[in-house]
Design a protein around this motif. Structure first.
Motif, PDB file in Angstrom:
ATOM      1  N   GLY A  22       9.108   8.315  -4.860  1.00  0.00           N
ATOM      2  CA  GLY A  22       9.059   9.008  -6.145  1.00  0.00           C
ATOM      3  C   GLY A  22       8.448  10.385  -6.035  1.00  0.00           C
ATOM      4  N   ARG A  23       7.382  10.484  -5.260  1.00  0.00           N
ATOM      5  CA  ARG A  23       6.734  11.794  -5.080  1.00  0.00           C
ATOM      6  C   ARG A  23       7.666  12.787  -4.400  1.00  0.00           C
ATOM      7  NH1 ARG A  23       0.459  10.667  -3.456  1.00  0.00           N
ATOM      8  NH2 ARG A  23       0.014   9.292  -5.214  1.00  0.00           N
ATOM      9  N   LEU A  24       8.375  12.324  -3.365  1.00  0.00           N
ATOM     10  CA  LEU A  24       9.310  13.211  -2.669  1.00  0.00           C
ATOM     11  C   LEU A  24      10.440  13.647  -3.599  1.00  0.00           C
ATOM     12  CD1 LEU A  24       9.571  11.462   0.820  1.00  0.00           C
ATOM     13  CD2 LEU A  24       8.443  13.638   0.287  1.00  0.00           C
ATOM     14  N   GLY A  82       7.132  19.030 -11.770  1.00  0.00           N
ATOM     15  CA  GLY A  82       6.576  18.970 -13.122  1.00  0.00           C
ATOM     16  C   GLY A  82       6.681  17.599 -13.747  1.00  0.00           C
ATOM     17  N   LEU A  83       7.598  16.756 -13.260  1.00  0.00           N
ATOM     18  CA  LEU A  83       7.653  15.387 -13.762  1.00  0.00           C
ATOM     19  C   LEU A  83       6.518  14.579 -13.142  1.00  0.00           C
ATOM     20  CD1 LEU A  83      11.409  14.282 -13.832  1.00  0.00           C
ATOM     21  CD2 LEU A  83       9.974  15.021 -15.724  1.00  0.00           C
ATOM     22  N   GLU A  84       6.195  13.490 -13.790  1.00  0.00           N
ATOM     23  CA  GLU A  84       5.169  12.586 -13.290  1.00  0.00           C
ATOM     24  C   GLU A  84       5.827  11.276 -12.879  1.00  0.00           C
ATOM     25  OE1 GLU A  84       2.206  12.155 -16.328  1.00  0.00           O
ATOM     26  OE2 GLU A  84       2.043  14.319 -16.598  1.00  0.00           O
ATOM     27  N   LEU A  85       5.108  10.478 -12.123  1.00  0.00           N
ATOM     28  CA  LEU A  85       5.648   9.200 -11.689  1.00  0.00           C
ATOM     29  C   LEU A  85       5.971   8.293 -12.877  1.00  0.00           C
ATOM     30  CD1 LEU A  85       3.387   8.632  -8.575  1.00  0.00           C
ATOM     31  CD2 LEU A  85       5.843   9.095  -8.582  1.00  0.00           C
ATOM     32  N   SER A  86       5.191   8.391 -13.948  1.00  0.00           N
ATOM     33  CA  SER A  86       5.475   7.569 -15.132  1.00  0.00           C
ATOM     34  C   SER A  86       6.827   7.936 -15.741  1.00  0.00           C
ATOM     35  CB  SER A  86       4.365   7.710 -16.174  1.00  0.00           C
ATOM     36  OG  SER A  86       4.248   9.048 -16.610  1.00  0.00           O
ATOM     37  N   HIS A  87       7.236   9.195 -15.602  1.00  0.00           N
ATOM     38  CA  HIS A  87       8.560   9.603 -16.086  1.00  0.00           C
ATOM     39  C   HIS A  87       9.651   8.884 -15.290  1.00  0.00           C
ATOM     40  CE1 HIS A  87       6.280  13.378 -17.309  1.00  0.00           C
ATOM     41  NE2 HIS A  87       6.724  12.877 -18.443  1.00  0.00           N
ATOM     42  N   LEU A  88       9.462   8.801 -13.983  1.00  0.00           N
ATOM     43  CA  LEU A  88      10.446   8.113 -13.147  1.00  0.00           C
ATOM     44  C   LEU A  88      10.497   6.628 -13.478  1.00  0.00           C
ATOM     45  CD1 LEU A  88       9.978   9.756  -9.630  1.00  0.00           C
ATOM     46  CD2 LEU A  88      11.493  10.413 -11.505  1.00  0.00           C
ATOM     47  N   ALA A 136      19.137   9.308  -3.328  1.00  0.00           N
ATOM     48  CA  ALA A 136      19.377  10.014  -2.063  1.00  0.00           C
ATOM     49  C   ALA A 136      18.099  10.088  -1.227  1.00  0.00           C
ATOM     50  CB  ALA A 136      19.926  11.414  -2.338  1.00  0.00           C
ATOM     51  N   GLN A 137      16.964  10.343  -1.883  1.00  0.00           N
ATOM     52  CA  GLN A 137      15.683  10.390  -1.163  1.00  0.00           C
ATOM     53  C   GLN A 137      15.382   9.036  -0.532  1.00  0.00           C
ATOM     54  OE1 GLN A 137      13.400  12.721  -0.488  1.00  0.00           O
ATOM     55  NE2 GLN A 137      14.433  14.379  -1.546  1.00  0.00           N
ATOM     56  N   LYS A 138      15.581   7.969  -1.307  1.00  0.00           N
ATOM     57  CA  LYS A 138      15.303   6.621  -0.812  1.00  0.00           C
ATOM     58  C   LYS A 138      16.173   6.316   0.405  1.00  0.00           C
ATOM     59  CE  LYS A 138      14.699   3.311  -3.762  1.00  0.00           C
ATOM     60  NZ  LYS A 138      14.942   2.299  -4.808  1.00  0.00           N
ATOM     61  N   LEU A 139      17.482   6.598   0.292  1.00  0.00           N
ATOM     62  CA  LEU A 139      18.385   6.325   1.411  1.00  0.00           C
ATOM     63  C   LEU A 139      18.058   7.176   2.629  1.00  0.00           C
ATOM     64  CD1 LEU A 139      21.853   5.795  -0.313  1.00  0.00           C
ATOM     65  CD2 LEU A 139      20.205   4.088   0.492  1.00  0.00           C
ATOM     66  N   LEU A 175       0.826  -1.209   0.000  1.00  0.00           N
ATOM     67  CA  LEU A 175       0.000   0.000   0.000  1.00  0.00           C
ATOM     68  C   LEU A 175       0.861   1.260   0.000  1.00  0.00           C
ATOM     69  CD1 LEU A 175      -2.855  -1.011   2.452  1.00  0.00           C
ATOM     70  CD2 LEU A 175      -3.035  -0.646  -0.020  1.00  0.00           C
ATOM     71  N   MET A 176       1.895   1.260   0.820  1.00  0.00           N
ATOM     72  CA  MET A 176       2.772   2.436   0.864  1.00  0.00           C
ATOM     73  C   MET A 176       3.551   2.589  -0.438  1.00  0.00           C
ATOM     74  SD  MET A 176       4.123   2.592   4.781  1.00  0.00           S
ATOM     75  CE  MET A 176       4.728   0.925   4.828  1.00  0.00           C
ATOM     76  N   THR A 177       4.032   1.474  -0.976  1.00  0.00           N
ATOM     77  CA  THR A 177       4.759   1.510  -2.248  1.00  0.00           C
ATOM     78  C   THR A 177       3.817   1.959  -3.361  1.00  0.00           C
ATOM     79  OG1 THR A 177       6.203  -0.259  -1.483  1.00  0.00           O
ATOM     80  CG2 THR A 177       6.146   0.136  -3.849  1.00  0.00           C
ATOM     81  N   GLY A 178       2.588   1.488  -3.321  1.00  0.00           N
ATOM     82  CA  GLY A 178       1.593   1.876  -4.324  1.00  0.00           C
ATOM     83  C   GLY A 178       1.325   3.370  -4.332  1.00  0.00           C
ATOM     84  N   ARG A 179       1.525   4.002  -3.207  1.00  0.00           N
ATOM     85  CA  ARG A 179       1.334   5.457  -3.124  1.00  0.00           C
ATOM     86  C   ARG A 179       2.552   6.205  -3.649  1.00  0.00           C
ATOM     87  NH1 ARG A 179      -0.864   4.379   2.608  1.00  0.00           N
ATOM     88  NH2 ARG A 179      -3.034   3.925   2.154  1.00  0.00           N
ATOM     89  N   ARG A 180       3.619   5.468  -3.923  1.00  0.00           N
ATOM     90  CA  ARG A 180       4.826   5.999  -4.560  1.00  0.00           C
ATOM     91  C   ARG A 180       5.445   7.153  -3.769  1.00  0.00           C
ATOM     92  NH1 ARG A 180       4.806   4.637 -10.047  1.00  0.00           N
ATOM     93  NH2 ARG A 180       6.971   5.204  -9.885  1.00  0.00           N
ATOM     94  N   LEU A 181       5.587   6.960  -2.472  1.00  0.00           N
ATOM     95  CA  LEU A 181       6.064   8.024  -1.593  1.00  0.00           C
ATOM     96  C   LEU A 181       7.458   8.524  -1.960  1.00  0.00           C
ATOM     97  CD1 LEU A 181       4.781   6.598   1.812  1.00  0.00           C
ATOM     98  CD2 LEU A 181       3.705   8.299   0.340  1.00  0.00           C
TER      99      LEU A 181
END
Length: 174
Positions: free
Chosen positions: A40-42, A50-56, A129-132, A32-38
């Motif tokens: 990537g959003r951060l 301006g980028l979207e999650l699909s870009h990532l 860096a965000q992930k770490l 559920l948390m991964t599905g919310r793409r936390l």
């Protein structure tokens, strides 16, 4: 003593009947948390408004595919299980933002490949860096031994999960 309480008191900390459901529940929460793409959003908020999650997703697909050779829009579409026209549109948007570039294949000049630009590499570094930073915050009060043990066990669990998925997924070649 009732039957449920007897069962609870008689189970050991290593009882799979207790622990396997705990793992399943934790996996559901993580999904559920991964599905919310936390993460990537951060990363988008801080590094690439301006980028979207699909870009990532496309950027990550190119990053993962590059070590195996040249990456085409078809490769990206297959990896993400999306329509090639959708992959082509997202690649075009990212080329326009200087995150990816198209160039002629070194193996076949008639074929176009997709390459990550320096700006794309910087974005990947920011996402990493965000992930770490998030993982570091989660385990900040854990003893070092717990972090090491969790890393080892989680890698082993995910490796087993991938192996079972690949052996049973009818859409995966080979």
């Amino acid at each position: 003593m009732n039957e449920t309480l007897t069962k609870i008191l008689s189970t050991s900390p290593t009882d799979p009947d207790v622990n396997l459901p705990r793992i399943g529940r934790s996996m559901a929460r993580m999904r559920l948390m991964t599905g919310r793409r936390l993460i990537g959003r951060l990363a988008i908020q801080s590094a690439a408004p301006g980028l979207e999650l699909s870009h990532l997703d496309v950027l990550d697909a190119v990053r993962r595919a590059e070590p195996a050779g040249e990456v085409t829009v078809g490769t990206i579409a297959e990896m993400l299980r999306i329509d090639p026209s959708r992959a082509s549109r997202v690649v075009a948007e990212m080329v326009g933002r200087n995150v990816l570039r198209r160039e002629a294949s070194q193996a076949d000049a008639r074929r176009i490949v997709v390459v990550i630009t320096d700006a794309g590499q910087a974005l990947l570094a920011e996402i990493h860096a965000q992930k770490l930073a998030i993982i570091s915050e989660i385990v900040s009060d854990w003893p070092g031994e717990d972090i090491e043990r969790f890393a080892t066990l989680f890698e082993r669990f995910i490796g087993g999960y991938e192996a079972i998925f690949l052996s049973r997924d009818k859409d995966t070649p080979g």
